[in-house]
Design a protein around this motif. Structure first.
Motif, PDB file in Angstrom:
ATOM      1  N   ASN A   1      50.931  35.016  55.102  1.00 13.02           N
ATOM      2  CA  ASN A   1      51.075  35.928  54.235  1.00 13.02           C
ATOM      3  C   ASN A   1      50.733  37.533  54.785  1.00 13.02           C
TER       4      ASN A   1
ATOM      5  N   ASP B   1      39.223  31.282  54.405  1.00 16.22           N
ATOM      6  CA  ASP B   1      40.701  30.796  54.045  1.00 16.22           C
ATOM      7  C   ASP B   1      41.364  29.396  54.625  1.00 16.22           C
TER       8      ASP B   1
ATOM      9  N   ARG C   1      44.634  28.777  41.365  1.00 14.85           N
ATOM     10  CA  ARG C   1      45.060  30.052  41.816  1.00 14.85           C
ATOM     11  C   ARG C   1      46.123  29.839  42.667  1.00 14.85           C
TER      12      ARG C   1
HETATM   13  C1  SR1 Z   1      47.551  38.586  49.572  1.00 13.66           C
HETATM   14  S1  SR1 Z   1      47.101  37.502  50.598  1.00 13.66           S
HETATM   15  C2  SR1 Z   1      47.377  35.990  49.777  1.00 13.66           C
HETATM   16  C3  SR1 Z   1      46.538  34.983  50.241  1.00 13.66           C
HETATM   17  O1  SR1 Z   1      47.103  34.828  51.554  1.00 13.66           O
HETATM   18  C4  SR1 Z   1      46.008  34.422  52.557  1.00 13.66           C
HETATM   19  O2  SR1 Z   1      46.334  33.312  53.079  1.00 13.66           O
HETATM   20  C5  SR1 Z   1      44.823  34.126  51.597  1.00 13.66           C
HETATM   21  O3  SR1 Z   1      44.901  32.764  51.260  1.00 13.66           O
HETATM   22  C6  SR1 Z   1      45.120  35.052  50.552  1.00 13.66           C
HETATM   23  O4  SR1 Z   1      44.502  34.715  49.338  1.00 13.66           O
END
Ligand code: SR1
Ligand code: ADP
Ligand code: MG
Length: 417
Positions: free
Chosen positions: A40, A230, A358
């Motif tokens: 991401n 993470d 989430r």
């Molecule tokens: C906006 S970033 C979204 C997600 O990607 C990362 O790997 C983390 O899990 C974060 O919460």
């Protein structure tokens, strides 16, 4: 040179003079470069030379998933680098070796993991990795124990806490995306059409909103140890034998239970997604049993390894031996450990529940569920996972390890059928 993002066309010219690369993969004249980032946040390049392959990971000044409307500091590469080196020292062999770090360019050069694949892809395919829970239980115990006040002196601990405290932009992402956004109509949230009848009652559940905020309270205030931050199935690369932990840019001082709960949540999400990946109903039952077995085993291995470290390496500022073993009270040390493990378990269950929510209601979803072709089946799978997460988070103080597989199986068979 000022920071500038690399491209496949510029990488050889810009990094071709670095012995960290040329010594390992050969001269830059023969390099081929592919950008393969599927995460991401960052750019990831595989650089292939005459002698081999190497990974170059570079932070962007924004969140890749969202674009430049959401700026993000480049210093996350600094924290990823420092977390990788600590993980390498605390559980040798479990993270890719770092060959070079350039703070100004926010880039890390590291070992190319091959033939490893991202665990999440493997789980969607139904491939078993018999060592996964054992490797992860040991990694969690060693990285968390050896990064905590159970192991470190007050000075080392507090200096390291101060260093990682500056990773607040990444902590801020988790604080919003994990603990709060799923429970109201936050701007970046998204969900599968058809899931609405299950979302409204979830958000109306006051006990759940309180449990989520209690988990957030723990995340923010329990600066117990250096957490990966993470640890989902996209942050693990696996083969039939090996497990490698990548991508610790969210590293921060937080509760022992955070990484444990997040990893367990991702096993449960994979479990509830199986109905989308089987050819006939029940076709993945063996794989479901494997996932629940790994879920149980990871905690057992984690707790067992913590017990070993508690006896052998309790050299920090907490539960000093002078108060227990050296005073002839080994049972006292044993009793204290039971309390410590109990606290980690309860926290972990809170984190597990909110992580499950989430990944279904927030911005960042998981391929396990996204790859389900049949939308009706996906809604059902997500409704079940939401319900399991709700029970796990709200009943975390009374749930035992033995309860989890039955809970997951019952919900998988009953909710909304
Ligand atoms: C906006 S970033 C979204 C997600 O990607 C990362 O790997 C983390 O899990 C974060 O919460
Ligand atoms: P992000 O921080 O954007 O999430 P990741 O660190 O998760 O990026 O890496 C994105 C992808 O790059 C991974 O899913 C994996 O496919 C690949 N990758 C990352 N590190 C390595 C590595 N050391 N060896 C092989 N592939 C890697
Ligand atoms: Mg990632």
């Amino acid at each position: 040179m000022d920071y500038a993002p690399l491209t496949p066309d510029t990488l050889a010219a810009r990094l071709g003079g670095l012995p960290a690369l040329t010594d390992r993969i050969g001269p830059s004249s023969g390099w081929q470069v592919a950008e393969v980032g599927d995460g991401n946040l960052n750019l990831v390049f595989i650089v292939t030379g005459s002698l081999g392959k190497i990974i170059v990971k570079q932070a962007l000044p924004y969140i890749r998933l969202v674009g430049d409307s959401w700026p993000l500091p480049l210093n996350r590469a600094f924290f990823e680098y420092h977390a990788l080196t600590r993980h390498a020292a605390r559980d040798p062999g479990r993270v890719p070796e770092v060959y070079h770090f350039d703070e100004g360019q926010a880039l890390i050069v590291m070992r190319y993991l091959s033939p490893h694949v991202i665990l999440r892809k493997s789980v969607v395919k139904g491939v078993q990795h018999p060592n996964l829970a054992r490797h992860m239980g040991v990694f969690l115990a060693r990285s968390l124990f050896r990064g905590s006040a159970l192991s470190l002196s007050g000075r080392v601990l507090r200096e390291d806490m101060a260093l990682f405290a500056a990773n607040h932009a990444l902590a801020d992402i988790s604080e919003n995306l994990v603990f709060s956004d799923p429970y109201f109509a936050a701007k970046l949230n998204r969900h599968t059409p058809g899931l609405e009848p299950f979302i409204a009652p979830l958000r109306a559940d006051r006990a759940l909103r309180i449990a989520a905020q209690e988990a957030k309270h723990a995340f923010v205030s329990k600066t117990e140890t250096l957490v990966h931050g993470d640890l989902h199935s996209g942050s693990l690369m696996v083969t039939a034998e090996d497990t490698q932990v990548i991508d610790p840019e969210f590293a921060i001082y937080g509760p022992f239970g955070f990484d444990v709960g997040m990893f367990m949540a991702n096993l449960l999400l994979a479990f509830f997604a199986q109905s989308g990946h089987e050819d006939t109903p029940g076709g993945r039952d063996g794989y479901r049993a494997y996932l629940l077995g790994q879920l149980t085993q990871v905690w057992q291995v984690f707790a067992g390894e913590i017990r070993v470290l508690w006896q052998a390496e309790r050299t920090g500022i907490l539960y000093e031996r002078s108060l227990f073993e050296d005073a002839g009270d080994k049972p006292g040390a044993d009793a204290a450990l039971v309390g410590v493990l109990r606290g980690i378990w309860v926290d972990a269950m809170g984190f597990c529940g909110v992580e499950m929510h989430r990944r279904i209601l927030g911005l960042a979803h998981v391929e396990d569920l996204e790859a389900m072709a049949d939308p009706a089946r996906r809604v059902l799978a997500e409704a079940r996972a939401l319900e399991a997460g709700r029970i796990i988070a709200t009943r975390r103080a009374s749930l035992s390890l033995a309860d989890l597989p039955a809970l997951a199986t019952d919900i998988d068979r009953s909710v909304a059928r």
